[in-house]
Scaffold this motif. Structure first.
Motif, PDB file in Angstrom:
ATOM      1  N   PRO A 158      11.612 -13.139   0.329  1.00  0.00           N
ATOM      2  CA  PRO A 158      10.282 -13.304  -0.473  1.00  0.00           C
ATOM      3  C   PRO A 158       9.617 -14.626   0.325  1.00  0.00           C
ATOM      4  O   PRO A 158      10.204 -15.744   0.355  1.00  0.00           O
ATOM      5  CB  PRO A 158      10.911 -13.598  -1.806  1.00  0.00           C
ATOM      6  N   SER A 159       8.364 -14.143   0.627  1.00  0.00           N
ATOM      7  CA  SER A 159       7.267 -15.342   1.143  1.00  0.00           C
ATOM      8  C   SER A 159       5.793 -14.934   1.066  1.00  0.00           C
ATOM      9  O   SER A 159       5.668 -13.812   0.688  1.00  0.00           O
ATOM     10  CB  SER A 159       7.639 -15.629   2.499  1.00  0.00           C
ATOM     11  N   GLN A 160       4.902 -15.744   1.073  1.00  0.00           N
ATOM     12  CA  GLN A 160       3.558 -15.309   0.832  1.00  0.00           C
ATOM     13  C   GLN A 160       3.188 -14.387   2.142  1.00  0.00           C
ATOM     14  O   GLN A 160       2.060 -13.525   1.906  1.00  0.00           O
ATOM     15  CB  GLN A 160       2.792 -16.589   0.956  1.00  0.00           C
ATOM     16  N   LYS A 161       3.647 -14.762   3.334  1.00  0.00           N
ATOM     17  CA  LYS A 161       3.434 -14.140   4.399  1.00  0.00           C
ATOM     18  C   LYS A 161       3.758 -12.547   4.159  1.00  0.00           C
ATOM     19  O   LYS A 161       3.100 -11.739   4.605  1.00  0.00           O
ATOM     20  CB  LYS A 161       3.881 -14.558   5.658  1.00  0.00           C
ATOM     21  N   HIS A 162       5.159 -12.181   3.845  1.00  0.00           N
ATOM     22  CA  HIS A 162       5.630 -11.178   3.704  1.00  0.00           C
ATOM     23  C   HIS A 162       5.022 -10.366   2.415  1.00  0.00           C
ATOM     24  O   HIS A 162       4.593  -9.075   2.626  1.00  0.00           O
ATOM     25  CB  HIS A 162       6.967 -11.082   3.477  1.00  0.00           C
ATOM     26  N   LEU A 163       4.577 -11.090   1.519  1.00  0.00           N
ATOM     27  CA  LEU A 163       3.723 -10.462   0.312  1.00  0.00           C
ATOM     28  C   LEU A 163       2.300  -9.889   1.168  1.00  0.00           C
ATOM     29  O   LEU A 163       2.028  -8.807   0.586  1.00  0.00           O
ATOM     30  CB  LEU A 163       3.529 -11.305  -0.852  1.00  0.00           C
ATOM     31  N   ILE A 164       1.709 -10.809   1.589  1.00  0.00           N
ATOM     32  CA  ILE A 164       0.247 -10.325   2.163  1.00  0.00           C
ATOM     33  C   ILE A 164       0.678  -8.959   3.134  1.00  0.00           C
ATOM     34  O   ILE A 164      -0.208  -7.987   2.994  1.00  0.00           O
ATOM     35  CB  ILE A 164      -0.328 -11.320   3.010  1.00  0.00           C
ATOM     36  N   TYR A 222       9.669 -10.476  -9.746  1.00  0.00           N
ATOM     37  CA  TYR A 222       9.774  -9.279  -9.101  1.00  0.00           C
ATOM     38  C   TYR A 222       8.556  -8.204  -9.577  1.00  0.00           C
ATOM     39  O   TYR A 222       7.920  -7.898  -8.524  1.00  0.00           O
ATOM     40  CB  TYR A 222      10.857  -8.326  -9.309  1.00  0.00           C
ATOM     41  N   LEU A 223       8.050  -8.345 -10.666  1.00  0.00           N
ATOM     42  CA  LEU A 223       7.181  -7.660 -11.063  1.00  0.00           C
ATOM     43  C   LEU A 223       5.777  -8.199 -10.716  1.00  0.00           C
ATOM     44  O   LEU A 223       4.793  -7.371 -10.531  1.00  0.00           O
ATOM     45  CB  LEU A 223       7.010  -7.657 -12.719  1.00  0.00           C
ATOM     46  N   LYS A 224       5.873  -9.349 -10.580  1.00  0.00           N
ATOM     47  CA  LYS A 224       4.469 -10.144 -10.033  1.00  0.00           C
ATOM     48  C   LYS A 224       4.389  -9.627  -8.714  1.00  0.00           C
ATOM     49  O   LYS A 224       3.110  -9.493  -8.183  1.00  0.00           O
ATOM     50  CB  LYS A 224       4.575 -11.598 -10.249  1.00  0.00           C
ATOM     51  N   ASN A 225       5.300  -9.924  -7.809  1.00  0.00           N
ATOM     52  CA  ASN A 225       5.329  -9.535  -6.317  1.00  0.00           C
ATOM     53  C   ASN A 225       4.817  -8.030  -6.163  1.00  0.00           C
ATOM     54  O   ASN A 225       3.968  -7.755  -5.414  1.00  0.00           O
ATOM     55  CB  ASN A 225       6.627  -9.738  -5.673  1.00  0.00           C
ATOM     56  N   ILE A 226       5.526  -6.979  -7.014  1.00  0.00           N
ATOM     57  CA  ILE A 226       5.118  -5.529  -6.676  1.00  0.00           C
ATOM     58  C   ILE A 226       3.887  -5.388  -7.201  1.00  0.00           C
ATOM     59  O   ILE A 226       2.858  -4.739  -6.513  1.00  0.00           O
ATOM     60  CB  ILE A 226       6.146  -4.638  -7.430  1.00  0.00           C
ATOM     61  N   ALA A 227       3.314  -5.991  -8.201  1.00  0.00           N
ATOM     62  CA  ALA A 227       2.012  -5.945  -8.672  1.00  0.00           C
ATOM     63  C   ALA A 227       0.845  -6.506  -7.845  1.00  0.00           C
ATOM     64  O   ALA A 227       0.171  -5.781  -7.637  1.00  0.00           O
ATOM     65  CB  ALA A 227       1.789  -6.594  -9.984  1.00  0.00           C
ATOM     66  N   LEU A 228       1.310  -7.566  -7.153  1.00  0.00           N
ATOM     67  CA  LEU A 228       0.379  -8.264  -5.905  1.00  0.00           C
ATOM     68  C   LEU A 228       0.338  -7.296  -4.785  1.00  0.00           C
ATOM     69  O   LEU A 228      -0.898  -7.144  -4.215  1.00  0.00           O
ATOM     70  CB  LEU A 228       0.737  -9.647  -5.657  1.00  0.00           C
TER      71      LEU A 228
END
Length: 619
Positions: A158-164, A222-228
């Protein structure tokens, strides 16, 4: 360029040009815009005439087919030049997918073994066929592959880069093909599995009183990440659709949407009863609420970009439920066959590839059996596997998930529909074979050519398995080379080969209209003055050989009665007209070419144009 426009290109090319030239999405809403827009981009630098003054553009609802014929063949444009340049974008996307297959494979199984799935994909006849057409199938494979890659990265690291990146990749997948909507339940499944694994892995090491808080916070994360991920993805979708609907008059978008969805899940629901939770309405009818919401959104300036995206999704849902009339194993039906895709895969995938895939499957099952015996607990083994091989588990899950969806759907449109699973299947195959070899090849130099010969030498010195792998890959390469350039019609030896595959299944598996220019050559070489043409595809017989072509159909009878001594029939039309009807399927006897069957063996034509157009001399 030998190939004519295939059927879908007749709609996709003008639609894409409408998007990038006029920022208007009125054509072909059933498919997302990205592939079509990329295909049409080079056309902006040509002096082309587009039929904006015709009814297909001005007043018809989704007049894609007429607009395509007018744009390519009736406006004074060079159709071959348009088609040739339009295919550059899809070819670039295919190359990007090949590169991504290599890099993800390299992360999972090492540098050398990554060449195996990359090679298998790059020379696959199916990939070489569909990888250059202006269609969404290879693009869907690219979008789903990249989206899965970055989402798995996000879950593991998990990281901001991977999230984007995961969000943008998810959005790109949605812009490639609407089947990418399946990524939503798939990603939710992966995140639930990983969450359960985390609980199992950390349960014993976490104090009893700390468990609720710890695992609740993790669930929220996890819910926050998938929602984003979904928010970022659909923000990208909104932005792209916003651009391509700027000049689509809102009044026309509203009326088009209302008409297209007029029969979706039954008749219109003006009172919105299907949207009321308290209504006692069957689920099959309740989905009508989606259509009503979509219609309302299409008339709203803010929501109309997403309304156009949603319209495409609903159109695909409607078409999928209705099936697609096709020929399969001697039968014609719109109801579909549950064994369609497994059979088509077995007949169209090259035999050496099938042998490798089967070997990989057997080896995987063997390893699983050994683990069960050694560990004793299937659940423990499963959790251990998920923890140590989560990317591999994700690939297996997607292949199973997508194949189940495809098998259950009555929409049997060809091998191309399961292309998104092929990269994963090849990587999993290579991974299983590598484990069997249990041999890592390490290169010392940086010269790729030297490394290749070094690699070949080491393989030949390995076990009989290494020699067998080499021979299978050589066979695979020869299979591809020997059918060039007729990649679309490729069938393996089990399926009758290049010239006999049509007896098993047609449509985009064999005949998509690609061989019309071969027919043009035949007509010119044989100095034929008139020929009847029953053609299935995106080309135009009149454009290529003028008044020599007379459009025909079985119901018109024998062309020789009208002084025309030749007839050319697309094999897709021929099999659809002569195949056995499935129970409940109807066909007018006049459309069955009975008059031709009385005087000719339809499976033994006097000549063929390419592989897919049968030519008969009547006198």
């Amino acid at each position: 360029m030998k190939e004519a426009a295939i059927m879908d290109e007749l709609a996709h090319i003008p639609a894409g040009y409408g998007y990038v030239k006029y920022f208007d999405f009125r054509l072909n809403p059933e498919h997302p815009p990205l592939v079509k827009a990329l295909a049409a981009f080079p056309l902006l630098f040509q002096d082309l005439k587009f039929p904006t003054d015709k009814s297909a553009w001005q007043s018809e609802i989704n007049g894609q087919w007429a607009a395509g014929a007018q744009f390519l063949y009736e406006s004074g444009n060079d159709a071959d030049k348009i088609i040739r340049w339009s295919r550059v974008g899809p070819m670039i996307l295919t190359l990007i997918l090949i590169i991504f297959i290599y890099f993800w494979s390299k992360e999972l199984i090492g540098r050398w073994w990554a060449y195996l799935p990359t090679f298998m994909f790059a020379i696959s006849p199916a990939v070489l066929a569909h990888g250059h057409y202006v269609t969404t199938d290879l693009a869907a494979a690219l979008g789903i592959f990249i989206a899965t890659y970055y989402f798995v990265k996000l879950l593991i690291e998990p990281s901001q880069k991977h999230l984007i990146f995961a969000g943008l990749a998810f959005g790109l997948a949605q812009l490639m093909k609407f089947s990418a909507v399946l990524l939503i339940p798939f990603f939710l499944f992966l995140i639930v599995v990983l969450y359960i694994w985390k609980i199992h892995n950390e349960w014993a090491d976490t104090a009893f009183w700390a468990r609720p808080k710890k695992f609740f916070i993790r669930a929220l994360r996890y819910l926050k990440n998938i929602a984003l991920v979904f928010i970022i993805g659909y923000a990208l979708v909104y932005a792209v659709y916003f651009i391509f609907t700027i000049n689509y008059p809102i009044e026309k978008q509203y009326s088009d949407t209302k008409f297209i969805l007029g029969s979706f899940a039954g008749e219109p629901d003006l009172k919105l009863e299907t949207c009321k939770i308290s209504s006692n309405i069957p689920v099959a009818r309740r989905v009508r609420c989606l259509a009503e919401v979509n219609i309302w959104m299409s008339g709203n300036k803010i929501f109309r970009p997403m309304a156009e995206y949603m319209l495409g999704v609903l159109m695909v849902m409607q078409r999928s439920s209705g099936g697609n009339t096709g020929y399969f194993l001697g039968e014609v039906s719109a109801a579909g066959w549950w064994y369609y895709f497994p059979t088509v895969f077995a007949l169209k995938e090259a035999l050496p590839s099938l042998i490798l895939i089967f070997t990989g499957l057997v080896l995987t099952l063997w390893h699983i059996g050994k683990r069960i015996i050694s560990r004793g607990s299937k659940l423990t083994m499963l959790f251990d596997y998920i923890g140590t091989h989560f990317p591999e588990f994700s690939m297996i899950s997607f292949v199973i998930f997508y194949w189940i969806y495809s098998i259950k759907s009555p929409l049997n449109i060809g091998f191309r529909h399961i292309l998104p699973t092929v990269p994963f299947i090849y990587i999993l195959t290579a991974s299983a074979i590598k484990k069997w070899f249990n041999y890592d090849i390490v290169f010392e130099g940086k010269n790729i050519l030297r490394e290749f010969f070094n690699m070949t030498g080491k393989i030949m010195k390995m076990s009989a398995g290494g020699l067998m792998l080499t021979l299978l890959l050589i066979w695979y390469l020869l299979e591809t080379l020997t059918v060039s350039p007729h990649f679309l019609s490729y069938f393996n030896q089990l399926g009758g080969g290049l010239w006999g595959g049509y007896k098993y299944v047609t449509d985009s598996n064999y005949d998509w209209g690609q061989d019309l220019k071969y027919l043009e050559n035949f007509v010119n070489e044989n100095k034929i003055q008139r020929i009847a043409v029953d053609y299935f595809g995106g080309g135009s017989a009149r454009y290529y050989f003028g008044q020599k072509a007379e459009y025909w159909g079985s119901s018109r009878g024998n062309p020789s009665d009208y002084g025309i001594n030749w007839i050319a029939i697309s094999v897709n039309s021929l099999q659809g007209a002569t195949g056995k009807l499935h129970e409940g399927q109807l066909r007018d006897p006049k459309d069955e070419y009975r008059w031709l069957q009385k005087i000719k063996n339809i499976h033994n034509p006097d000549a063929k144009a390419g592989t897919s157009i049968f030519i008969y001399k009547l006198k």
